[in-house]
Design an enzyme around this catalytic site. Sequence first.
Site, short mmCIF file in Angstrom:
data_model
loop_
_atom_site.label_atom_id
_atom_site.label_comp_id
_atom_site.label_asym_id
_atom_site.label_seq_id
_atom_site.Cartn_x
_atom_site.Cartn_y
_atom_site.Cartn_z
N ARG A 130 -2.12 -0.66 -8.44
CA ARG A 130 -3.48 -0.25 -8.05
C ARG A 130 -3.52 1.28 -8.11
NH1 ARG A 130 -4.11 -1.07 -2.18
NH2 ARG A 130 -4.78 -3.22 -2.55
N ASP B 232 0.83 -1.20 0.00
CA ASP B 232 0.00 0.00 0.00
C ASP B 232 0.87 1.26 0.00
OD1 ASP B 232 -2.43 -1.29 -0.02
OD2 ASP B 232 -2.70 -1.24 2.14
#
Length: 319
Positions: A181, A130
Site C-alpha cells: 500500500r 501498517d
Amino acid sequence: MLRSLFITLSKAYWAQRWITGWALAWRVASRFIAGETVEQAIRAVQVLNQQGLLATLDQLGENTQTAQDAEVAAQGILNLLDEIERTGVQANVSVKLSQLGLVVDPPLAEKHIRRIVEKARQTNNFIRVDMEDSSLTDSTLDIVSALHEEGLTNVGTVIQSYLYRSVEDTRRLIEQGVKIRLVKGAYQEPPHLAYPRKRDVDAAFDRLSDLLIEASLGLEYSRATASGRFPPLAAIATHDEKRIEYAIQTAKRYGLPVERLEFQMLYGIRRDLQVELAKQGYPVRIYVPFGTHWYPYFMRRLAERPANLWFFVSNLFQR
C-alpha cells in the site's frame, strides 16, 4: 505548523484525556471512525460492500506498553478475522505492530503477528501490516520479510513516499513478492529522513506509483481476488486527485488492466470519489478503523488535511 501541533497532540496523554472526555469530539470523530465495537464496524463494511466498495478493518490501538495489553490486542484481531469469515464481508485486516508490543518486546510482537497471519491464512484472508513512524520502519519490514520467507505470503505492508529510503524498500519488497500500500505518510519526521516539502512528497509518490504499476505487469500475484479480501500488488492510497489521475494514466500507458490497480481511501473522506472510481471498474478499498482507542488516529486525520480541521471546527459552533 498546524500539522506539527496535531501530531504532537496525538501523543499527548493530557490532551487525550481532555478530548476523549468531550462528547462533541466523538461526534466529529465518528465521521472517520466506524464505531467502538466489532459489530458496528462490520455493519459499516456491509454498507460499503453494498456500494461496490471493499474494506480493510483496523482495530485501533498503538504503542502498547505491556505484554498483557499486547495479548488483548492480538486476541481482538483474531476474533475480528472470525467475524469477517462468519459474516462474509469483503474485507481484510490492517495491523500496527506497536499495538502488538513492538516497542517494548519485538519478539512478542513477532509472535503475535505470526499467529494473526496464520489465522488469516486459515480463514482465507489477508493482513496488511501498517507502517508507523520511521523508528519502526526497519523492524516492520524485517518482520514482514521474515513471514514471507516462511511461506506466509498473505501478508503485505505499507510504503511512505515522504521517506527518502522508500524507492529502495519498494524494489526489495517487489522482489520478495510483498504486496504494497503506497501512502504519503502521516507522522512528523526529521528532514534528514523525509522530504519536508509537499511537492517533493508528491513527486516521490508518483515515482513509486510508476514503479509499482510497471512491476504489476505479468505477475500473477498482482491480481485482486473475487472475494475482495486479497488486493493486487499495487494499492495506491490517497485522496489527492492529481496523484490518482497520474496513477490511472500511468496504468493506461502500460496497459495494466483496471482490476490490477487498487485505490485505497479512508473511511468518511471523499465518499464521492470512492464510488466514482469503483464505477470505473477499479477495486476501491476503504480503511475502516474502529475501537475505543480512537484519539491518536483522529488527531492524525486533523493533521493531514485542512478540510478535516475545518469540519471539526465548524461543528464546534453548531451547538
